[in-house]
Enzyme design. Sequence first.
Site, mmCIF file in Angstrom:
data_model
loop_
_atom_site.group_PDB
_atom_site.id
_atom_site.type_symbol
_atom_site.label_atom_id
_atom_site.label_comp_id
_atom_site.label_asym_id
_atom_site.label_seq_id
_atom_site.Cartn_x
_atom_site.Cartn_y
_atom_site.Cartn_z
ATOM 1 N N GLY A 127 0.696 -1.260 0.052
ATOM 2 C CA GLY A 127 -0.147 0.146 -0.248
ATOM 3 C C GLY A 127 0.947 1.087 0.052
ATOM 4 N N SER A 210 -4.816 2.055 13.833
ATOM 5 C CA SER A 210 -5.416 2.992 15.010
ATOM 6 C C SER A 210 -5.066 4.280 14.584
ATOM 7 C CB SER A 210 -5.363 2.477 16.306
ATOM 8 O OG SER A 210 -6.334 3.044 17.116
ATOM 9 N N TYR A 447 3.201 3.381 23.970
ATOM 10 C CA TYR A 447 3.830 3.625 22.941
ATOM 11 C C TYR A 447 5.067 4.212 23.510
ATOM 12 C CZ TYR A 447 5.023 5.050 18.291
ATOM 13 O OH TYR A 447 5.524 5.314 16.933
#
Lengths: 526, 526
Positions: A127, A210, A447
């Site tokens: 992609g 997300s 994260y």
Amino acid sequence: MEWDAWGLGEFRKQLSPQVLGLLRAALGVDAAQTAPPEESTVTLRPSTLTDAQRADLHTRLGAENVHTDEGTRLRHAGGKSTPDLLRRKDTGAQDAPDAVVLPGSHTEILGLLRWCADQRIAVVPFGGGTSVVGGLDPVRGEFAAVLALDLRRLDSLLDLDPVSGIAVLQAGLTGPQAEELLGARGFSLGHFPQSFQFATIGGFAATRSSGQASAGYGRFDDMVERVVVATPAGTLDLGRGPASAAGPDLRELVVGSEGTFGVITEVAVRVHRVPETTAYRAWSFPDFDTGATALRSVVQAGAAPTVLRLSDEAETGVNLALAGDIGGESPTSGCLAITTFEGTSDHVRARSAEAGALLAAAGGTDLGDGPARSWEHGRFDAPYQRDALLAAGATVETLETATHWSNLTTLRSAVTTALTESLAAQGTPPLVMCHISHTYPTGASLYFTVVCGQTADPLAQWAAAKRAAGDAIVAAGGTITHHHAVGRDHRPWMADEVGDLGTTVLRAVKEALDPVGILNPGKLIP
Amino acid sequence: MEWDAWGLGEFRKQLSPQVLGLLRAALGVDAAQTAPPEESTVTLRPSTLTDAQRADLHTRLGAENVHTDEGTRLRHAGGKSTPDLLRRKDTGAQDAPDAVVLPGSHTEILGLLRWCADQRIAVVPFGGGTSVVGGLDPVRGEFAAVLALDLRRLDSLLDLDPVSGIAVLQAGLTGPQAEELLGARGFSLGHFPQSFQFATIGGFAATRSSGQASAGYGRFDDMVERVVVATPAGTLDLGRGPASAAGPDLRELVVGSEGTFGVITEVAVRVHRVPETTAYRAWSFPDFDTGATALRSVVQAGAAPTVLRLSDEAETGVNLALAGDIGGESPTSGCLAITTFEGTSDHVRARSAEAGALLAAAGGTDLGDGPARSWEHGRFDAPYQRDALLAAGATVETLETATHWSNLTTLRSAVTTALTESLAAQGTPPLVMCHISHTYPTGASLYFTVVCGQTADPLAQWAAAKRAAGDAIVAAGGTITHHHAVGRDHRPWMADEVGDLGTTVLRAVKEALDPVGILNPGKLIP
């Protein structure tokens, strides 16, 4: 995107002398700015496609949609993780797909996959090229050749149902392309991951992406109403309504399948009207745990912010430094939290008031809208900063996980310790920063950003740290990935994630849809 | 529950003389109250279990947990659909499981399933016995015998994490049992389907149940954090956090699998603190489409009601009649909508104000809280009313679907027409009522209740109408079931729902987990 870095060259960052000084003082990084390698110095392993195969591909797709030149192959040789970029510096023969093909339709892809199965050629669906987990590595597996199947020609908005708020998007549309097409009709998808500027609709679905507004608009998997997939065994077209009890939800088997079951060609997604207004509000908390508890109170009350995030002390400080604010007045000495609210004025006012009251009650100090607007302004910059730090001789990488609220402190501590101990043992004690960017009633993501000096072999250096972090995540009850996906890099932990019998199920589905096994070998499924 | 009716005998309803008069006048139902059959007149097909098998089961589970008596077998002979209850009146030999077994643990179930696979005995997992789609029919398939595996002994709250809001519940807990255990700790699941009083946690998960407060708390599938399943091939333990990008979400393959892949033994679910306050508000709309558009505006704005539903004109009128209000002052002549809001006072006030403004702007008339409280008071009564109408000689049944907002009017009309034409052609023109009980940003459910006179063969009468309705649903783009599941009754439409290749995937998963095929044969998977 650049072949050896994130994004576009024009946006490359330079580190200020102050930051370079800090790097030297804190992490021993010598900050010698080495010149980046020239593309002309790169050698690729030669394409193994036969002339007959090349001719077949030309017939199927048109010669202009089959690329075997080094420049195109190099730009499809992997994703954009730190290891990917380090591998691009390799002066030996680098691995790359044997050809890059650009089919123009679902039907062409169906035919192409059957042809590849016949020819025993592996296929890596491609992609936006933003994977940071090795999802795009040109792995041949047991096959003689591998194609990168680039979806960029599938770039149409096929339908927009303004009443239901559903857009049918082709898989190759990038985030900005999709937003532009939708915006012209007054709608927005509201999906803004860090990779937004380059990543594609198909990639979002294939990797369970997300976005930064997930508190308001949900994860991408929540947005998917219907998904169309080309597989070697035929077409899957799944999703007949907003919700159903007609058996297992097979959409959820395709979403997250990372190109191992088929190629997603079309996705119907939930969209919303471009919001009337956005309210911004930043908060400061004395420490991370206090901030996390405050965020929890907001999401469990259903106060419905659009963005809800919290940086720890280290990240709060470093982000300010990188933003060039060293020496300026710091908006917060503790942990910075960002909230935004979208909707009508009344809607925004009510949510903002409810969330504000909860954050204040939990120990937050209102910093006004400025830091929240600054965060939004720079929110796609982190990968460029990573590249500038890499160029300055630091090893920099990120990783992420998620867990339930009651386990958040334990998991954060376990991962921080694992990273710190692994890198310190290698002589490069790191700075480990952490933020919460995605919240749920029952838990949140974590994260991590790691910066340290580079050893002589930074690929091995990071591999050891990553292994330690992954083991710590699994041992402490986290998921091996909250939104980066599995690819090649997280595959060693998939059996921990779904168990041996879960692995058996994944293999059974793979066998049903891709019996020859050509699709993205070596990724996801152990 | 009663062997021949919904629920408990003490709550059986009597129809008032006025309602009986209406039935006669409107639908030609003669309303002769026939005495229900006596249980002693029922004959069951004899159990085919061998003495050795019975002895094996006694050894495995304890003799007290293996039942082959007629009373227990009869109470596990099926669910509670109208066809199920009509079949219970059969004076010939009725079908029933060959034994009812009550294992006490996940481990016992694992062993039992392996034994059944060895012995080639089919297994029907049995929770609350409330299926209305033939999900509990004692189908042997290719096997010599079938067991009903009743989960009632798995009735513990295993863990409650009050910080994360997660409860670990055993599969056999009924709705009220779960709410009582959680309520004692200040929490609630908030899952209140019509079957709430009898249905179980495992059943909710296995059938993708959706409760009346789904607008506020989500469908049951949304609530599932983790699920543990015993299969003939071993244990699946799926779900490691609030969200994950670690590949396909295999939980979604188990949720909705209706006992065909394994037996769900344990579910970790999202729970919330018992709300501080609940606000009730009912509204009247001049017609169904106006009301549906109003509901859409509320859900698309994110105004977040807990309950949001709308009855059409026919259902609004009939519900009032059944509630004994004939002759009383009718609260609405059009379509009744119900809203409730739960949370803190401030939260409720803001949501209620936002939703109220949207409903009023869309043409709604505020009816105050009375009708909303009445609805809540009687919300589990409908199946008792169905039984009273059945006993009075009417054919009564419900079915449901869902679609996107833009298709709602078309789908409602197609289903209404199909039911009306099919039953009119059989000489029994029906009354068809409809409501919306579950809303999403992109669409809503449609729930139909059909009442008409009985023909001489009401099973065949309803089978024809159901076939017509199912075909109409699929042709008009709806899902064959929004929350009743598939079972045996919707299986003919599963290939329309997931396609031939989707069916292949379901079979591949089944083969991996249940290679002998003992689990719930004849259900779900075409």
